[in-house]
Design an enzyme around this catalytic site. Structure first.
Site, mmCIF file in Angstrom:
data_model
loop_
_atom_site.group_PDB
_atom_site.id
_atom_site.type_symbol
_atom_site.label_atom_id
_atom_site.label_comp_id
_atom_site.label_asym_id
_atom_site.label_seq_id
_atom_site.Cartn_x
_atom_site.Cartn_y
_atom_site.Cartn_z
ATOM 1 N N MET A 41 0.860 -1.172 -0.175
ATOM 2 C CA MET A 41 0.024 0.189 0.161
ATOM 3 C C MET A 41 0.912 1.225 -0.095
ATOM 4 O O MET A 41 0.405 2.287 0.367
ATOM 5 C CB MET A 41 -1.080 0.001 1.273
ATOM 6 C CG MET A 41 -1.945 -1.245 1.155
ATOM 7 S SD MET A 41 -3.463 -0.910 1.920
ATOM 8 C CE MET A 41 -2.739 -0.646 3.792
ATOM 9 N N GLY A 42 2.371 1.236 -0.318
ATOM 10 C CA GLY A 42 3.227 1.978 -0.506
ATOM 11 C C GLY A 42 3.471 2.617 0.814
ATOM 12 O O GLY A 42 3.394 1.830 1.867
ATOM 13 N N GLY A 63 10.944 -2.899 5.734
ATOM 14 C CA GLY A 63 10.240 -4.122 5.794
ATOM 15 C C GLY A 63 9.866 -4.433 4.300
ATOM 16 O O GLY A 63 10.004 -5.656 4.046
ATOM 17 N N HIS A 64 9.091 -3.454 3.673
ATOM 18 C CA HIS A 64 8.692 -3.600 2.319
ATOM 19 C C HIS A 64 9.969 -3.788 1.335
ATOM 20 O O HIS A 64 9.878 -4.766 0.689
ATOM 21 C CB HIS A 64 7.973 -2.241 1.892
ATOM 22 C CG HIS A 64 6.880 -2.107 2.460
ATOM 23 N ND1 HIS A 64 6.779 -0.835 3.420
ATOM 24 C CD2 HIS A 64 5.494 -2.627 2.603
ATOM 25 C CE1 HIS A 64 5.425 -0.500 3.765
ATOM 26 N NE2 HIS A 64 4.783 -1.583 3.021
ATOM 27 N N SER A 95 6.213 -0.403 10.524
ATOM 28 C CA SER A 95 4.991 -0.170 9.996
ATOM 29 C C SER A 95 4.748 1.240 9.822
ATOM 30 O O SER A 95 5.032 2.078 10.419
ATOM 31 C CB SER A 95 4.055 -0.797 11.146
ATOM 32 O OG SER A 95 2.618 -0.359 10.784
ATOM 33 N N GLN A 141 -10.139 -2.964 2.018
ATOM 34 C CA GLN A 141 -9.524 -3.723 3.153
ATOM 35 C C GLN A 141 -9.670 -3.013 4.401
ATOM 36 O O GLN A 141 -9.086 -3.226 5.433
ATOM 37 C CB GLN A 141 -8.469 -4.360 2.785
ATOM 38 C CG GLN A 141 -7.348 -3.267 2.671
ATOM 39 C CD GLN A 141 -6.128 -3.975 2.275
ATOM 40 O OE1 GLN A 141 -5.780 -4.473 1.182
ATOM 41 N NE2 GLN A 141 -4.965 -4.121 3.232
ATOM 42 N N LYS A 174 5.028 -10.310 9.209
ATOM 43 C CA LYS A 174 4.595 -9.362 10.329
ATOM 44 C C LYS A 174 3.112 -9.596 10.198
ATOM 45 O O LYS A 174 2.388 -9.632 11.310
ATOM 46 C CB LYS A 174 4.892 -7.809 9.893
ATOM 47 C CG LYS A 174 4.159 -7.039 10.556
ATOM 48 C CD LYS A 174 4.829 -5.805 10.691
ATOM 49 C CE LYS A 174 4.001 -4.805 11.685
ATOM 50 N NZ LYS A 174 2.443 -4.177 10.883
HETATM 51 P P1 AMP Z 1 1.344 -2.955 3.384
HETATM 52 O O1 AMP Z 1 1.988 -1.876 2.359
HETATM 53 O O2 AMP Z 1 1.328 -2.640 4.913
HETATM 54 O O3 AMP Z 1 0.059 -3.530 2.969
HETATM 55 O O4 AMP Z 1 2.379 -4.102 3.479
HETATM 56 C C1 AMP Z 1 2.604 -4.706 2.514
HETATM 57 C C2 AMP Z 1 3.553 -5.947 2.639
HETATM 58 O O5 AMP Z 1 4.744 -5.728 3.400
HETATM 59 C C3 AMP Z 1 2.854 -6.993 3.159
HETATM 60 O O6 AMP Z 1 2.988 -8.274 2.740
HETATM 61 C C4 AMP Z 1 3.390 -6.707 4.914
HETATM 62 O O7 AMP Z 1 3.036 -7.938 5.371
HETATM 63 C C5 AMP Z 1 4.627 -6.379 4.478
HETATM 64 N N1 AMP Z 1 5.211 -5.684 5.594
HETATM 65 C C6 AMP Z 1 4.783 -4.767 6.228
HETATM 66 N N2 AMP Z 1 5.655 -4.470 7.437
HETATM 67 C C7 AMP Z 1 6.462 -5.492 7.390
HETATM 68 C C8 AMP Z 1 7.845 -5.306 8.093
HETATM 69 N N3 AMP Z 1 7.901 -4.844 9.230
HETATM 70 N N4 AMP Z 1 8.542 -6.523 7.958
HETATM 71 C C9 AMP Z 1 8.292 -7.529 7.020
HETATM 72 N N5 AMP Z 1 7.249 -7.256 6.118
HETATM 73 C C10 AMP Z 1 6.506 -6.138 6.467
#
Ligand code: AMP
Length: 282
Positions: free
Chosen positions: A30-31, A36-37, A187, A61, A151
């Site tokens: 989601m940018g 992590g990303h 996050s 979502q 995560k």
């Molecule tokens: P999001 O942008 O929050 O929807 O996350 C996109 C992807 O990044 C999802 O697969 C999350 O699980 C992963 N993600 C988010 N935060 C972390 C993190 N701290 N460590 C590893 N993967 C992450």
């Protein structure tokens, strides 16, 4: 790095790669990208010849009253980070492109009980919306591999189950959680924490670590671990939503004889809702 804003553009580029028999990797996001990303992206780059990163804040979502409008949108910085890593294409569609007939009556994926428990309990509709958009992204890109973060552990379990149930030909890879040195999982929503809350937030990981160490040492009184975990969070000023030990594979109630558990927790802290987990193999 190529940029596709429309499905037509995405398909044209993917068609060329596929004709050249290249392996395609997808990283849905989601940018507002952080390390992590970027770790997921690095993994995809190792696993595939061409990597597509989607950046799409998916309205379906977000549960009613959640932060859809306020969710941080930082496309320019995201673009630069992805280009620096050597990503081949960023797919950043509009809501209208993904849901041309609107979101209200859109066909969606029913993920069953897995979507109702734990985070699904306090985020009604979240897993249904998430699985539906991931299914769309898989249909649009037909990747060989797709990478997700551990995560969001329940998300990973839901996606693995969906891919299995719907016979979607893709390998789902899970990457370990990236953390700050304090232990706090990175996050995009950590920005909702005040300085004081940020100092208290690592208590979530520390409580999980204690439960995980106890499980590794042979503790099988799951209720005791859960009560202790909740109490530790409360002591640190967090409001626990759940602190639970589950089977790592399907999030069922833990079997004391099992070889793989996951300790998972969600807690509120100020305006933020934090989640984290640790997988324990015994
Ligand atoms: P999001 O942008 O929050 O929807 O996350 C996109 C992807 O990044 C999802 O697969 C999350 O699980 C992963 N993600 C988010 N935060 C972390 C993190 N701290 N460590 C590893 N993967 C992450």
């Amino acid at each position: 790095m190529l940029e596709a804003r429309t499905i037509a553009e995405l398909r044209t580029i993917l068609g060329e790669w596929r004709r050249a028999s290249q392996r395609i990797g997808l990283v849905p996001t989601m940018g507002n990208l952080h390390q992590g990303h970027l770790n997921l992206v690095r993994r995809a780059l190792r696993e595939a010849d061409r990597v597509v990163v989607s950046v799409f804040v998916n309205p379906t979502q977000f549960a009613p009253g959640e932060d859809y409008q306020d969710y941080p949108r930082t496309f320019e910085q995201d673009w630069e980070q992805l280009e620096a890593l050597g990503v081949d294409m960023v797919f950043a569609p509009s809501v209208g492109e993904m849901y041309p007939d609107g979101t209200k009556h859109a066909t969606c994926i029913d993920v069953g009980d897995l979507g109702e428990i734990l985070c699904g309990d306090s985020r009604p509709g979240h897993f249904k919306g998430m699985a539906s958009v991931v299914n769309m992204l898989l249909n649009l890109t037909h990747p060989d591999v797709a990478v997700f973060g551990q995560k969001d552990y329940q998300q990973l379990v839901v996606i693995r189950r969906m891919v299995c149930d719907l016979h979607i030909p893709v390998a789902i890879l899970g990457e370990p959680t990236a953390r700050e040195s304090s232990g706090l999982a990175l996050s995009s929503r950590n920005r909702y924490l005040s300085e004081n809350e940020r100092r208290r937030a690592p208590a979530l990981y520390h409580a999980l670590q204690k439960a995980s160490a106890a499980l590794s040492a042979g503790e099988r009184d799951f209720r005791k671990l859960e009560a202790k975990g909740c109490a530790e969070l409360e002591e640190a000023g967090l409001q626990p939503e759940y602190f639970t030990v589950r089977e790592a594979g399907d999030l069922a109630a833990p079997d004391p004889e099992s070889g793989e558990f996951v300790v998972m927790a969600a807690a509120r802290l100020g305006h933020a809702r934090l989640i984290d987990n640790i997988v324990v193999r015994s």
